[in-house]
Design a protein around this motif. Structure first.
Motif, PDB file in Angstrom:
ATOM      1  N   ILE A 127      -1.636  11.374   4.350  1.00 26.73           N
ATOM      2  CA  ILE A 127      -0.740  10.282   4.745  1.00 26.73           C
ATOM      3  C   ILE A 127      -1.526   9.010   5.074  1.00 26.73           C
ATOM      4  O   ILE A 127      -1.300   7.959   4.457  1.00 26.73           O
ATOM      5  CB  ILE A 127       0.134  10.698   5.953  1.00 26.73           C
ATOM      6  CG1 ILE A 127       0.965  11.932   5.627  1.00 26.73           C
ATOM      7  CG2 ILE A 127       1.011   9.542   6.406  1.00 26.73           C
ATOM      8  CD1 ILE A 127       2.061  11.731   4.610  1.00 26.73           C
TER       9      ILE A 127
ATOM     10  N   THR B 180      -2.731   6.469   1.851  1.00 27.21           N
ATOM     11  CA  THR B 180      -1.936   5.245   1.661  1.00 27.21           C
ATOM     12  C   THR B 180      -2.656   3.995   2.140  1.00 27.21           C
ATOM     13  O   THR B 180      -2.067   2.919   2.153  1.00 27.21           O
ATOM     14  CB  THR B 180      -0.593   5.352   2.405  1.00 27.21           C
ATOM     15  OG1 THR B 180      -0.844   5.521   3.797  1.00 27.21           O
ATOM     16  CG2 THR B 180       0.246   6.485   1.874  1.00 27.21           C
TER      17      THR B 180
ATOM     18  N   LEU C 112      -2.647   0.902   0.089  1.00 20.69           N
ATOM     19  CA  LEU C 112      -1.332   0.259   0.030  1.00 20.69           C
ATOM     20  C   LEU C 112      -1.011  -0.465   1.333  1.00 20.69           C
ATOM     21  O   LEU C 112      -0.508  -1.587   1.316  1.00 20.69           O
ATOM     22  CB  LEU C 112      -0.263   1.309  -0.268  1.00 20.69           C
ATOM     23  CG  LEU C 112       1.193   0.896  -0.181  1.00 20.69           C
ATOM     24  CD1 LEU C 112       1.514  -0.138  -1.242  1.00 20.69           C
ATOM     25  CD2 LEU C 112       2.083   2.102  -0.339  1.00 20.69           C
ATOM     26  N   THR C 113      -1.314   0.150   2.449  1.00 18.98           N
ATOM     27  CA  THR C 113      -0.913  -0.428   3.737  1.00 18.98           C
ATOM     28  C   THR C 113      -1.718  -1.674   4.107  1.00 18.98           C
ATOM     29  O   THR C 113      -1.144  -2.646   4.600  1.00 18.98           O
ATOM     30  CB  THR C 113      -1.027   0.606   4.880  1.00 18.98           C
ATOM     31  OG1 THR C 113      -2.332   1.158   4.878  1.00 18.98           O
ATOM     32  CG2 THR C 113      -0.004   1.693   4.734  1.00 18.98           C
TER      33      THR C 113
ATOM     34  N   ILE D 119       4.736  -2.502  -2.951  1.00 19.90           N
ATOM     35  CA  ILE D 119       4.850  -1.227  -2.232  1.00 19.90           C
ATOM     36  C   ILE D 119       5.396  -0.153  -3.170  1.00 19.90           C
ATOM     37  O   ILE D 119       4.911   0.979  -3.173  1.00 19.90           O
ATOM     38  CB  ILE D 119       5.721  -1.388  -0.973  1.00 19.90           C
ATOM     39  CG1 ILE D 119       5.000  -2.275   0.055  1.00 19.90           C
ATOM     40  CG2 ILE D 119       6.075  -0.029  -0.367  1.00 19.90           C
ATOM     41  CD1 ILE D 119       5.830  -2.655   1.259  1.00 19.90           C
TER      42      ILE D 119
ATOM     43  N   GLY E  91       2.599   0.764  -5.506  1.00 25.07           N
ATOM     44  CA  GLY E  91       1.571   1.498  -4.768  1.00 25.07           C
ATOM     45  C   GLY E  91       1.966   2.930  -4.489  1.00 25.07           C
ATOM     46  O   GLY E  91       1.170   3.858  -4.675  1.00 25.07           O
ATOM     47  N   LEU E  92       3.197   3.130  -4.034  1.00 23.75           N
ATOM     48  CA  LEU E  92       3.660   4.488  -3.740  1.00 23.75           C
ATOM     49  C   LEU E  92       3.723   5.344  -5.000  1.00 23.75           C
ATOM     50  O   LEU E  92       3.306   6.502  -4.989  1.00 23.75           O
ATOM     51  CB  LEU E  92       5.031   4.448  -3.057  1.00 23.75           C
ATOM     52  CG  LEU E  92       5.048   4.078  -1.586  1.00 23.75           C
ATOM     53  CD1 LEU E  92       6.482   3.957  -1.088  1.00 23.75           C
ATOM     54  CD2 LEU E  92       4.288   5.091  -0.758  1.00 23.75           C
TER      55      LEU E  92
ATOM     56  N   ILE F  98       0.305   6.417  -6.060  1.00 22.31           N
ATOM     57  CA  ILE F  98      -0.182   7.534  -5.241  1.00 22.31           C
ATOM     58  C   ILE F  98       0.449   8.835  -5.719  1.00 22.31           C
ATOM     59  O   ILE F  98      -0.226   9.860  -5.851  1.00 22.31           O
ATOM     60  CB  ILE F  98       0.130   7.283  -3.752  1.00 22.31           C
ATOM     61  CG1 ILE F  98      -0.691   6.117  -3.220  1.00 22.31           C
ATOM     62  CG2 ILE F  98      -0.135   8.537  -2.926  1.00 22.31           C
ATOM     63  CD1 ILE F  98      -0.252   5.617  -1.862  1.00 22.31           C
TER      64      ILE F  98
ATOM     65  N   CYS G 188       9.818   5.821  -2.718  1.00 19.32           N
ATOM     66  CA  CYS G 188       9.794   6.529  -1.429  1.00 19.32           C
ATOM     67  C   CYS G 188      10.221   7.981  -1.606  1.00 19.32           C
ATOM     68  O   CYS G 188       9.603   8.891  -1.039  1.00 19.32           O
ATOM     69  CB  CYS G 188      10.695   5.827  -0.421  1.00 19.32           C
ATOM     70  SG  CYS G 188      10.072   4.239   0.145  1.00 19.32           S
TER      71      CYS G 188
ATOM     72  N   TYR H  71       7.428   9.836  -3.242  1.00 14.16           N
ATOM     73  CA  TYR H  71       6.328  10.080  -2.304  1.00 14.16           C
ATOM     74  C   TYR H  71       6.665  11.232  -1.357  1.00 14.16           C
ATOM     75  O   TYR H  71       5.821  12.088  -1.093  1.00 14.16           O
ATOM     76  CB  TYR H  71       5.996   8.813  -1.510  1.00 14.16           C
ATOM     77  CG  TYR H  71       4.822   8.997  -0.597  1.00 14.16           C
ATOM     78  CD1 TYR H  71       3.536   9.068  -1.118  1.00 14.16           C
ATOM     79  CD2 TYR H  71       4.984   9.140   0.774  1.00 14.16           C
ATOM     80  CE1 TYR H  71       2.444   9.263  -0.287  1.00 14.16           C
ATOM     81  CE2 TYR H  71       3.907   9.336   1.604  1.00 14.16           C
ATOM     82  CZ  TYR H  71       2.646   9.394   1.067  1.00 14.16           C
ATOM     83  OH  TYR H  71       1.563   9.605   1.896  1.00 14.16           O
TER      84      TYR H  71
ATOM     85  N   CYS I 124       4.715  14.847  -1.000  1.00 13.58           N
ATOM     86  CA  CYS I 124       4.262  15.453   0.264  1.00 13.58           C
ATOM     87  C   CYS I 124       4.737  16.900   0.364  1.00 13.58           C
ATOM     88  O   CYS I 124       3.967  17.785   0.756  1.00 13.58           O
ATOM     89  CB  CYS I 124       4.781  14.649   1.465  1.00 13.58           C
ATOM     90  SG  CYS I 124       4.039  13.022   1.659  1.00 13.58           S
TER      91      CYS I 124
END
Length: 142
Positions: free
Chosen positions: A13, A17, A20-21, A39, A42-43, A46, A106, A109, A113
């Protein structure tokens, strides 16, 4: 279990990221707006990199083992789904739609996870994490 949660939180996490953050926060501080399209990209990047690697590795390891056919198929579905979601995100961002690709990214992502957690459900390497700064346990020095 505690080691797995720590590894997941810190490496998957937070560090996963970070690329990206940091740019997103920097953009927000200078422009007072979040770069939602960046964003999304980027997500989804990933997702493709982590899901692509982990599922390809599982598929290669499980190839030829008939007892693990269903797990191999789930990994193949996850790989194809991540690629399809990436295509949709790129198409919608190309048409200047911002909200829907962000939601897709989102969701992808979160699913990645869940996939990571599932793939590492029986992983013993989290139990063997060392207890000192060099990575060894006290039993090794006796």
């Amino acid at each position: 279990m505690k080691e797995k949660i720590l590894f997941f939180g810190v490496f998957y996490i937070i560090l996963g990221t970070l690329g990206l953050t940091i740019p997103s926060i920097s953009y927000y501080l200078t422009n007072h707006a979040w770069p939602l399209d960046d964003i999304s990209i980027g997500l989804i990047t990933i997702v493709v990199s982590t899901v692509g690697y982990s599922t390809a590795e599982k598929i290669i390891v499980l190839r030829g083992k008939k007892s693990n056919l269903s797990e191999m198929l789930w990994n193949l579905v996850a790989l194809v789904l991540s690629i399809v979601l990436t295509i949709f995100v790129v198409i919608f961002l190309g048409n200047e739609v911002i909200c829907f690709p962000l939601i897709l990214s989102c969701l992808a992502y979160i699913l990645s996870c869940i996939l990571w957690w599932y793939q590492n459900r029986d992983n013993d390497s989290f139990k063997n994490i060392g207890e000192n700064a060099l990575g060894g346990s006290p039993e090794q020095f006796n």
